[in-house]
Write an enzyme that holds these catalytic residues in place. Sequence first.
Site, PDB file in Angstrom:
ATOM      1  N   ASP B 313       0.898  -1.158   0.000  1.00 38.84           N
ATOM      2  CA  ASP B 313       0.000   0.000   0.000  1.00 38.84           C
ATOM      3  C   ASP B 313       0.934   1.204   0.000  1.00 38.84           C
ATOM      4  O   ASP B 313       2.158   1.037  -0.102  1.00 38.84           O
ATOM      5  CB  ASP B 313      -0.881  -0.055   1.266  1.00 38.84           C
ATOM      6  CG  ASP B 313      -2.017   0.971   1.289  1.00 38.84           C
ATOM      7  OD1 ASP B 313      -2.142   1.781   0.351  1.00 38.84           O
ATOM      8  OD2 ASP B 313      -2.783   0.968   2.272  1.00 38.84           O
ATOM      9  N   HIS B 314       0.408   2.391   0.100  1.00 38.57           N
ATOM     10  CA  HIS B 314       1.228   3.556   0.400  1.00 38.57           C
ATOM     11  C   HIS B 314       0.890   3.973   1.831  1.00 38.57           C
ATOM     12  O   HIS B 314      -0.111   4.665   2.033  1.00 38.57           O
ATOM     13  CB  HIS B 314       0.932   4.707  -0.565  1.00 38.57           C
ATOM     14  CG  HIS B 314       1.372   4.445  -1.977  1.00 38.57           C
ATOM     15  ND1 HIS B 314       0.604   4.751  -3.062  1.00 38.57           N
ATOM     16  CD2 HIS B 314       2.512   3.890  -2.455  1.00 38.57           C
ATOM     17  CE1 HIS B 314       1.263   4.412  -4.173  1.00 38.57           C
ATOM     18  NE2 HIS B 314       2.419   3.880  -3.823  1.00 38.57           N
ATOM     19  N   GLN B 473      -5.231   3.360   0.440  1.00 44.77           N
ATOM     20  CA  GLN B 473      -6.199   2.560  -0.334  1.00 44.77           C
ATOM     21  C   GLN B 473      -5.617   2.173  -1.690  1.00 44.77           C
ATOM     22  O   GLN B 473      -6.340   2.092  -2.683  1.00 44.77           O
ATOM     23  CB  GLN B 473      -7.520   3.330  -0.520  1.00 44.77           C
ATOM     24  CG  GLN B 473      -8.099   3.897   0.756  1.00 44.77           C
ATOM     25  CD  GLN B 473      -8.650   2.839   1.694  1.00 44.77           C
ATOM     26  OE1 GLN B 473      -9.214   1.864   1.252  1.00 44.77           O
ATOM     27  NE2 GLN B 473      -8.472   3.019   2.984  1.00 44.77           N
ATOM     28  N   HIS B 474      -4.310   1.952  -1.726  1.00 41.61           N
ATOM     29  CA  HIS B 474      -3.638   1.579  -2.973  1.00 41.61           C
ATOM     30  C   HIS B 474      -3.093   0.157  -2.833  1.00 41.61           C
ATOM     31  O   HIS B 474      -2.030  -0.045  -2.255  1.00 41.61           O
ATOM     32  CB  HIS B 474      -2.494   2.560  -3.272  1.00 41.61           C
ATOM     33  CG  HIS B 474      -2.955   3.975  -3.457  1.00 41.61           C
ATOM     34  ND1 HIS B 474      -2.124   5.074  -3.320  1.00 41.61           N
ATOM     35  CD2 HIS B 474      -4.183   4.478  -3.776  1.00 41.61           C
ATOM     36  CE1 HIS B 474      -2.818   6.179  -3.558  1.00 41.61           C
ATOM     37  NE2 HIS B 474      -4.068   5.847  -3.827  1.00 41.61           N
ATOM     38  N   ILE B 475      -3.817  -0.802  -3.333  1.00 42.36           N
ATOM     39  CA  ILE B 475      -3.442  -2.211  -3.183  1.00 42.36           C
ATOM     40  C   ILE B 475      -2.582  -2.603  -4.368  1.00 42.36           C
ATOM     41  O   ILE B 475      -3.005  -2.449  -5.520  1.00 42.36           O
ATOM     42  CB  ILE B 475      -4.701  -3.097  -3.096  1.00 42.36           C
ATOM     43  CG1 ILE B 475      -5.693  -2.508  -2.091  1.00 42.36           C
ATOM     44  CG2 ILE B 475      -4.313  -4.521  -2.722  1.00 42.36           C
ATOM     45  CD1 ILE B 475      -7.049  -3.191  -2.092  1.00 42.36           C
TER      46      ILE B 475
END
Lengths: 144, 539
Positions: B313-314, B473-475
């Site tokens: 993720d970030h 919310q970056h998978i």
Amino acid sequence: MLIDSRRRALLVGTASAALLSLIPASAKAATRLDAAGFLQLSQDLADRQDLDPDLAASYLAAFESLGKGEALVRLSTMAPAERDSQHLAEEIVAAWYTGTVSLDSGQKLVAYEDALFWESLDYTKPPGICSSEGFGSWAKEWKP
Amino acid sequence: MSQRYDCDVAIIGAGVAGALVADALAGALSVMLLDAGPRVDRGEAYDRFLQAAIKTPQAPYPESDLYPFPRSEKIDDWYVQAGPETFAATYLKLVGGTTWHWLGTTPRFVPDDFRLQSKFGRGLDWPLDYAALEPWYAKAEAALGVAGPEGEDPLSPRSGPYPLPPIPLSYLDRQLGEALAGTPFADLRATPQARNSIAYRDRPACCGSASCIPICPIGAKYDAALHCQMAEAKGARLLDRAFVVALESGADGEITRAKVRMTDGDEAWVYAKVFVLAAHAIETPRLLLNSASEAFPMGLANSSDQVGRNLMDHPVQLSWALSDAPLWPYRGPLSTSGIETPRAGDFRAERPAYRIEIQNAGWSWPTGAPETTARALIAQGLRGDALDHALKNRSARQLAISSLTEQLPNPENRIDLDPALKDHYGVPRPRIRYAYDDYTQAGLEAARAAHNEIFRHVGTSEINHDKRVQSAQHIMGTLRMGKDPALSVVDPDLRAHQHRNLFVMGSAVFPTGAVANPTLTIAALSLRAVDPIRRAASG
């Protein structure tokens, strides 16, 4: 707190705790604060006289559906000093400002655009509603 | 009953990657686009948003056991969290995918993001470089309709201008920009974003609804439902509410058909020459693992044992403070500027790059303001005019900034199939192991220091740094791309090393995650894969 003392006196005079205490418990349980009574209670608690009667009915219904009907009746009969310190009194004001009744027993949205805090934040509007000034309005300094 | 479908290319997942590929292939080839979730009616979704008591990112979208996806307020209802950290990144199952509630931020990667190992001795290199992807970035920006600043980008060289003029900086952005002049954070610039600054391709300009997350009421922000419609108009067949349970293959690795469960209870089989998996970085590995067979006991495309690993993720440091002067937030798109300078530099050997995002929505992300501001002032006893004045005064000065940090790939951070818990269709739920390493922690610490500096220059009080690591919310990362079949799942054309007719789209293929919001790179890689997919379907 900035509640008008004349209205406090009026409220105590019209629905005194002493009077209600003479009514049997079963009858008390059936007693219901009407929309006008809730509006008056809300206006006293919020210290503003411009609350919307239709919204008052909706907020009342939300509190009742979350199990606060009897508590509202009791609250409306308390002397202001006692009443204003009640958690429910604070929640009534918070409900009008945020548009949401939020209790341990649940949460109900009553008003979105009509939540009072958007009146306070008069430099903007609720999320999801297009800006009346349209594209680029956010670039400007807000001036009344 | 069981329905059979035949097509040239079956695309599983109707998000941005699948929709772009479907649109590019439709017409010349027979294309099917399947999504586990339903179509979205924007008006209905908008009404659900208005009526929701808690306006989570998922609030506008229907909830059903028939197409389960993680919901922010009860994330463990879907993810089986194996710890040590809670994985909090979400995605949607809808036609149009997670772009329904993305912010719309579309920075490109910087050239060093593709060579982290050779340049800084960290992570690994991508099997392609910035120059190879640049033309596809330009095409992706045109497809999504990216509005961006004029002139050269100091970090990511451009072959041409952005397709749309920039979204104006907010008043808040400009005040910060002035306060930061002459500091290391002076390069505050308009964020490239897939949000219309002018009418573009039948979508209107942004109206400043300030609800990009969870829904744009007018479609000014790009969402992939657009390319789904375009693909359908060219003849692609879109099957919604169609959950692909497993793929079947011959012993030679050729994928033969997909087993589909419809939400109405029917079963279907989709036969295709080529299968494209575009169901995002949790569902695609889940499908491959659930497709294990005698010939492929570890699941499909998994001879490297990398399927599901390297989940990233970030990780976000979120900070907030009360500005001395009014900034008039809660207006405009949720973010319109960022400070990109910390995305590049030799420090990346020691600590991660990060990207500073300036928030336009006051303290809504960290504290739930302005609702919570109202409640706090009411609890303090303010009423009437005094409450009005305090609410306005305080909300007008609420400032939040967030930094997205780079998280290195770690094979132990992974999604696999839970051995016990299953969904409605009997498919195991995703189990997630997730941790932060020292490198990430060093990035979060650097971000806190930067935020303190920024707050000091702006003039603030009440500085807060979120003690929780927030999710961007970056998978990403669970089906890594590489040249070596022993170490990666797909090749640089996004074709599975083991399966000639299987392609994988999406951020799952990212070998490393950089700090750019991933959607534009997803789009660029997907468009780049169109020709190889076409050749595979024609061969």
